[in-house]
Design a protein around this motif. Structure first.
Motif: not given
Length: 295
Positions: A12-18, A249-250, A270-275
């Motif tokens: 989640l953090t990496a997605c935003i900082m990306n 997540l892709s 990981h995908l199911k937990f984080t999606m």
């Protein structure tokens, strides 16, 4: 502790900082639309802050939930990181210069946000200064440059290639024709909301497509459509970045596989937990973008 909690928060953090200009997507938007970071990235900063607040909230919720589960069930997840070899050369570390590098980074960010000089020039100057401070020995500088040159050159080649592709589409009128075709399917009463539609559809599109395919193939068509509707390109460019809140997540992103392998979890788990939490990030950032008037 469940390692899925760790991979979720990191993702989640990496997605935003990306969304940072050197993360990739923003550079692609700026290159595709021929806009500066002050037009694309700087207005996104409030949205990123809101997104990070959401991540802290998720971390708090998951932490409380995990602590309650452990106290109640006493179940721990075990995983092994055997066989993982660090690629970091310890001789190139400079822990004593942490504060100096931090100050240099703050200066670079300040110059970038205030748009005092072009982004490329500011990065080149900062890199030269950092190289001389951290690695006064020429051989150490060569090691650092050779270590990262491959990634830099591949990105530069990709941007040049995409620029040629976009130029052909614009020069031949194909882009304008595609934009006219797309606009014909949009009801007149909804045309002014194209930026919101772009933000919403950027979530699934950046998940199922690579960043190159979306930002160099689809975004220019959206921009051409927006021109017919009187919507500024920078607005649509910022809207297209909202989908980055779930992009990592892709299954098309190699770094995701590195993360799950280091944590010792399955990609599907990981995908199911984080999606759902990643979708929450997207919703929060879209709402924030609308409330702040950024899109």
């Amino acid at each position: 502790m469940n390692p899925l909690v760790l991979t979720c928060i990191v993702m989640l953090t990496a997605c935003i900082m990306n969304i940072l200009p050197w993360g990739g997507p923003t550079a692609r938007v700026m290159s595709s639309l021929d806009l500066s970071h002050s037009q694309i990235f700087v207005p996104m900063i409030p949205i990123m802050i809101v997104g990070l607040i959401w991540v802290f909230f998720v971390a708090y919720i998951l932490g409380k939930r995990e602590a309650k589960r452990i106290n109640k069930e006493g179940i721990c997840f075990e995983y092994s990181n055997k066989g993982i070899v660090s690629e970091v050369d310890e001789t190139l570390r400079r822990p004593k210069l942490l504060i100096v590098n931090f100050i240099l980074t703050l200066i670079l960010l300040t110059v970038m946000i205030l748009d005092l000089i072009p982004l490329a020039i500011s990065f080149m100057i900062a890199f030269c200064v950092a190289a001389m401070i951290n690695y006064p020995n020429l051989k150490d500088q060569q090691k650092i440059i050779s270590r990262h040159a491959g990634n830099a050159l591949s990105v530069a080649g990709m941007i040049f290639g995409a620029g040629i592709f976009t130029g052909i589409l614009n020069g031949t009128g194909i882009m304008q024709a595609m934009g006219s075709s797309v606009i014909s399917f949009i009801p007149d009463q909804l045309g002014s909301e194209l930026s919101i539609f772009t933000a919403v559809f950027s979530v699934p599109l950046t998940f199922f497509l690579s960043n190159d395919a979306f930002y160099f193939g689809i975004l220019p068509i959206i921009i051409a459509t927006g021109e017919h509707l009187g919507i500024a390109p920078e607005v649509l460019g910022r809207a297209s970045l909202v989908g980055q809140a779930s992009h990592l997540l892709s299954p098309l992103v190699p770094s995701t596989y590195l993360l799950v392998s280091l944590a010792g979890v399955e990609f599907a788990d990981h995908l199911k937990f984080t999606m759902r939490w990643a979708i929450g990030s997207c919703i929060v950032m879209i709402i924030a973008a609308i409330l702040f008037g950024i899109i």
